[in-house]
Design a protein around this motif. Structure first.
Motif, PDB file in Angstrom:
ATOM      1  N   LYS A  80     -31.391  16.989  16.758  1.00 44.68           N
ATOM      2  CA  LYS A  80     -31.520  16.691  18.192  1.00 44.68           C
ATOM      3  C   LYS A  80     -32.653  15.712  18.424  1.00 44.68           C
ATOM      4  O   LYS A  80     -33.813  16.050  18.219  1.00 44.68           O
ATOM      5  CB  LYS A  80     -31.768  17.985  18.965  1.00 44.68           C
ATOM      6  CG  LYS A  80     -30.545  18.874  18.978  1.00 44.68           C
ATOM      7  CD  LYS A  80     -30.703  20.038  19.911  1.00 44.68           C
ATOM      8  CE  LYS A  80     -29.383  20.794  20.026  1.00 44.68           C
ATOM      9  NZ  LYS A  80     -29.457  21.856  21.028  1.00 44.68           N
ATOM     10  N   ALA A  81     -32.308  14.540  18.903  1.00 42.22           N
ATOM     11  CA  ALA A  81     -33.307  13.514  19.236  1.00 42.22           C
ATOM     12  C   ALA A  81     -34.405  13.419  18.174  1.00 42.22           C
ATOM     13  O   ALA A  81     -35.544  13.815  18.411  1.00 42.22           O
ATOM     14  CB  ALA A  81     -33.920  13.810  20.597  1.00 42.22           C
ATOM     15  N   PRO A  82     -34.072  12.916  16.994  1.00 45.13           N
ATOM     16  CA  PRO A  82     -35.025  12.944  15.879  1.00 45.13           C
ATOM     17  C   PRO A  82     -36.391  12.338  16.203  1.00 45.13           C
ATOM     18  O   PRO A  82     -37.419  12.901  15.824  1.00 45.13           O
ATOM     19  CB  PRO A  82     -34.316  12.146  14.777  1.00 45.13           C
ATOM     20  CG  PRO A  82     -33.154  11.492  15.414  1.00 45.13           C
ATOM     21  CD  PRO A  82     -32.809  12.263  16.639  1.00 45.13           C
TER      22      PRO A  82
ATOM     23  N   ALA B  10     -29.174   6.507  23.633  1.00 42.50           N
ATOM     24  CA  ALA B  10     -28.541   7.779  23.986  1.00 42.50           C
ATOM     25  C   ALA B  10     -28.613   8.730  22.796  1.00 42.50           C
ATOM     26  O   ALA B  10     -28.988   9.898  22.929  1.00 42.50           O
ATOM     27  CB  ALA B  10     -27.091   7.539  24.396  1.00 42.50           C
ATOM     28  N   ARG B  11     -28.255   8.238  21.640  1.00 44.95           N
ATOM     29  CA  ARG B  11     -28.282   9.100  20.457  1.00 44.95           C
ATOM     30  C   ARG B  11     -29.701   9.597  20.181  1.00 44.95           C
ATOM     31  O   ARG B  11     -29.906  10.751  19.823  1.00 44.95           O
ATOM     32  CB  ARG B  11     -27.759   8.334  19.226  1.00 44.95           C
ATOM     33  CG  ARG B  11     -26.275   8.139  19.169  1.00 44.95           C
ATOM     34  CD  ARG B  11     -25.520   9.435  19.380  1.00 44.95           C
ATOM     35  NE  ARG B  11     -25.840  10.437  18.332  1.00 44.95           N
ATOM     36  CZ  ARG B  11     -26.014  11.731  18.577  1.00 44.95           C
ATOM     37  NH1 ARG B  11     -25.933  12.209  19.803  1.00 44.95           N
ATOM     38  NH2 ARG B  11     -26.277  12.549  17.586  1.00 44.95           N
ATOM     39  N   GLN B  12     -30.676   8.738  20.377  1.00 46.52           N
ATOM     40  CA  GLN B  12     -32.057   9.144  20.112  1.00 46.52           C
ATOM     41  C   GLN B  12     -32.511  10.213  21.094  1.00 46.52           C
ATOM     42  O   GLN B  12     -33.422  10.977  20.807  1.00 46.52           O
ATOM     43  CB  GLN B  12     -32.986   7.919  20.212  1.00 46.52           C
ATOM     44  CG  GLN B  12     -32.760   6.935  19.096  1.00 46.52           C
ATOM     45  CD  GLN B  12     -33.861   5.891  19.014  1.00 46.52           C
ATOM     46  OE1 GLN B  12     -34.725   5.825  19.864  1.00 46.52           O
ATOM     47  NE2 GLN B  12     -33.806   5.083  17.974  1.00 46.52           N
ATOM     48  N   ALA B  13     -31.882  10.222  22.269  1.00 52.28           N
ATOM     49  CA  ALA B  13     -32.256  11.222  23.273  1.00 52.28           C
ATOM     50  C   ALA B  13     -31.307  12.418  23.209  1.00 52.28           C
ATOM     51  O   ALA B  13     -31.223  13.186  24.169  1.00 52.28           O
ATOM     52  CB  ALA B  13     -32.236  10.585  24.647  1.00 52.28           C
ATOM     53  N   ASP B  14     -30.607  12.529  22.097  1.00 57.27           N
ATOM     54  CA  ASP B  14     -29.684  13.643  21.904  1.00 57.27           C
ATOM     55  C   ASP B  14     -28.573  13.645  22.954  1.00 57.27           C
ATOM     56  O   ASP B  14     -28.217  14.687  23.483  1.00 57.27           O
ATOM     57  CB  ASP B  14     -30.449  14.973  21.921  1.00 57.27           C
ATOM     58  CG  ASP B  14     -29.574  16.102  21.395  1.00 57.27           C
ATOM     59  OD1 ASP B  14     -28.671  15.812  20.598  1.00 57.27           O
ATOM     60  OD2 ASP B  14     -29.798  17.260  21.791  1.00 57.27           O
ATOM     61  N   ILE B  15     -28.104  12.457  23.292  1.00 55.17           N
ATOM     62  CA  ILE B  15     -26.963  12.347  24.198  1.00 55.17           C
ATOM     63  C   ILE B  15     -25.783  11.861  23.369  1.00 55.17           C
ATOM     64  O   ILE B  15     -25.921  10.910  22.592  1.00 55.17           O
ATOM     65  CB  ILE B  15     -27.258  11.330  25.330  1.00 55.17           C
ATOM     66  CG1 ILE B  15     -28.459  11.800  26.159  1.00 55.17           C
ATOM     67  CG2 ILE B  15     -26.036  11.127  26.206  1.00 55.17           C
ATOM     68  CD1 ILE B  15     -28.967  10.762  27.148  1.00 55.17           C
TER      69      ILE B  15
ATOM     70  N   ARG C  90     -38.167  12.088  18.950  1.00 58.13           N
ATOM     71  CA  ARG C  90     -39.037  12.970  19.750  1.00 58.13           C
ATOM     72  C   ARG C  90     -39.365  14.249  18.985  1.00 58.13           C
ATOM     73  O   ARG C  90     -40.501  14.733  19.038  1.00 58.13           O
ATOM     74  CB  ARG C  90     -38.342  13.331  21.059  1.00 58.13           C
ATOM     75  CG  ARG C  90     -38.247  12.142  21.982  1.00 58.13           C
ATOM     76  CD  ARG C  90     -37.585  12.538  23.257  1.00 58.13           C
ATOM     77  NE  ARG C  90     -37.093  11.363  23.957  1.00 58.13           N
ATOM     78  CZ  ARG C  90     -36.359  11.430  25.056  1.00 58.13           C
ATOM     79  NH1 ARG C  90     -36.008  12.594  25.561  1.00 58.13           N
ATOM     80  NH2 ARG C  90     -35.963  10.319  25.647  1.00 58.13           N
TER      81      ARG C  90
END
Lengths: 314, 158
Positions: free
Chosen positions: A295-297, B33-38, A299
């Motif tokens: 999940k959001a690596p 988006a992917r980096q923000a878990d979207i 961060r």
């Protein structure tokens, strides 16, 4: 003769002596005369000559002939020191062509062109500046066109000569190499090639992370509103284990490689590394990074490593 | 992320232009988006197909004609080869700030779990086949398929 009782041979001797004495007298007389001549005539004359010669030399000296001559001698010795006989021989061979060139240059037509040119230069202050459009317009003039043709021809000859010279000096190569040598180092091709940076450059578009105000304090450790450690100095490995549990991550060696890199990079750049920076710096693929921290690596890594939220878009 | 809704967030991005400057917004948004878990997927259609076409992706151009932000007069930008020149210049600037090129962006997107799709109609129109596309493209789908997949997603058109 006999009666005098003198030996006739003696008489002969006497006579001869007399004659000799007479000659002697004449000689002495002549000698005297010569001496007188020298005294009276030659000496004053020679004095005169010497004086006048000296005066003339003095005048020459004053005119600078001797200084000139001395300089000439210096030049001569310098030439001798600098040039070998071989050079001089070559010069001798070239004399005809030099003279030819000089003769060609001094043709009245050529001289008149040169005169015209210097005339133009003398009037340079009155000519108007010319722009691109003005230049294009000027090319409609027949004289300008001819002049351009001449210039082109001149350029061509000069280029040919330069090429021949380069060949002679053993700097021959392909046309491209010659050009490169003449133009100096070329800029690298613009384009797709992306040289892998040996050392990671400064983060792409990361602005220095603003310190978010601490809102929550848990066990004496303050956290920002978005769940990052407020002060990265408070971070410990034990804390990382605890934090990773809240992120749903169980730390393995592979995780630690990433976290250690993030800590190290932050210490160097004072900015949290983004995902791209981590993949390049820690040698972990994007895919692996997403499977390690699903999940959001970016961060998540920053949270576990006790760093502020990474800035930037990548 | 805070739980805004019950289901995970999702974006569907439509990339319909093939210019270098037009491809990046779609690629960057999907990556962000992917980096923000979207969850994210990108639908490449019409000229946007160039962005995922093997032969074109490394040579995307920038068309400055009619672009008010262009540093050069529009008259000059219409000269032959200008869009290629502008494209190269932009590529260089991107490399300077260490921004990945389009092909690398596609790879990063694929590895980060974003899904890439090509438009079936556009493929027929430009006479391209699946093998002409970069391997990161998961599937060739129709506009109808797109809507099915985009259900519950925010749709972004670029």
């Amino acid at each position: 003769m006999e009666a005098n009782g003198f030996d006739p041979r003696l008489t002969q001797v006497l006579t001869q002596l007399e004659a000799i004495a007479g000659q002697m007298d004449r000689l002495v007389e002549q000698q005297k005369k010569q001496q007188e001549l020298i005294d009276d005539l030659l000496l004053p004359v020679s004095k005169e000559v010497m004086a006048s010669a000296t005066a003339r030399l003095d005048a020459l000296e004053k005119k600078g002939y001797f200084a000139f001559g001395r300089e000439l001698v210096k030049i001569g010795s310098r030439i001798v020191e600098t040039y070998s006989t071989e050079d001089v021989r070559q010069l001798g061979e070239a004399v005809t062509s030099i003279l030819d060139t000089v003769r060609a240059l001094t043709q009245p037509e050529v001289l008149s062109v040169a005169g015209e040119m210097s005339g133009v230069l003398a009037q340079a202050d009155t000519t108007k500046p010319l722009g691109l459009v003005g230049m294009v317009r000027a090319t409609r003039d027949g004289d300008v066109q001819r002049g351009m043709a001449v210039m082109m021809e001149l350029l061509k000859r000069v280029g040919k000569g330069a090429g021949a010279l380069a060949d002679k000096q053993g700097r021959s190569g392909t046309q491209k190499e010659k050009l490169a040598a003449a133009l100096g180092p070329r800029k690298k091709n613009l384009g797709i090639e992306r040289p892998a940076p040996k050392q990671l450059p400064a983060p792409a578009c990361a602005a220095p992370a603003k310190p978010a105000p601490a809102t929550t304090v848990i066990d004496g450790i303050s956290f920002t509103a978005d769940g990052h450690l407020a002060d990265s100095a408070q971070w410990t490995k034990t804390l990382a284990e605890t934090l990773s549990a809240t992120q749903g991550v169980t730390l393995t060696d592979a995780h630690w490689v990433v976290i250690d890199f993030a800590r190290k990079d932050f210490a160097e750049t004072k900015a949290s590394p983004n995902i791209r920076r981590i993949t390049q710096g820690a040698g972990v693929s994007t895919k692996d990074l997403y499977s390690l921290f699903p999940k959001a690596p970016g961060r998540t890594i920053a949270k576990i490593a006790g760093l502020p939220k990474p800035a930037g878009c990548l | 992320m805070a739980n805004i809704a019950e289901q995970p967030r999702k974006v569907a991005i439509i990339c319909s232009h093939g210019g270098l400057d037009e491809a990046y917004p779609a690629l960057i948004l999907a990556n962000a988006a992917r980096q923000a878990d979207i969850e994210a997927f990108v639908f490449f259609t019409f000229w946007g197909l160039d962005v995922v076409t093997e032969e074109k992706v490394d040579h995307l151009h920038v068309n400055m004609v009619g672009n008010a932000s262009s540093p050069m007069p529009t008259m000059l930008m219409g000269l032959p080869g200008m869009e290629a020149f502008a494209g190269k210049k932009m590529t260089k600037q991107m490399a300077e700030i260490d921004l990945p090129g389009p092909r690398e962006m596609l790879k990063i997107l694929d590895e980060s779990g974003a899904k890439l799709y090509a438009c079936e109609l556009a493929m027929r129109m430009f006479k391209r086949e699946k093998k002409d596309l970069v391997p990161e493209v998961a599937e060739v789908i129709t506009a109808g398929d797109f809507y099915d997949m985009a259900e519950g997603a925010q749709i972004i058109f670029t």
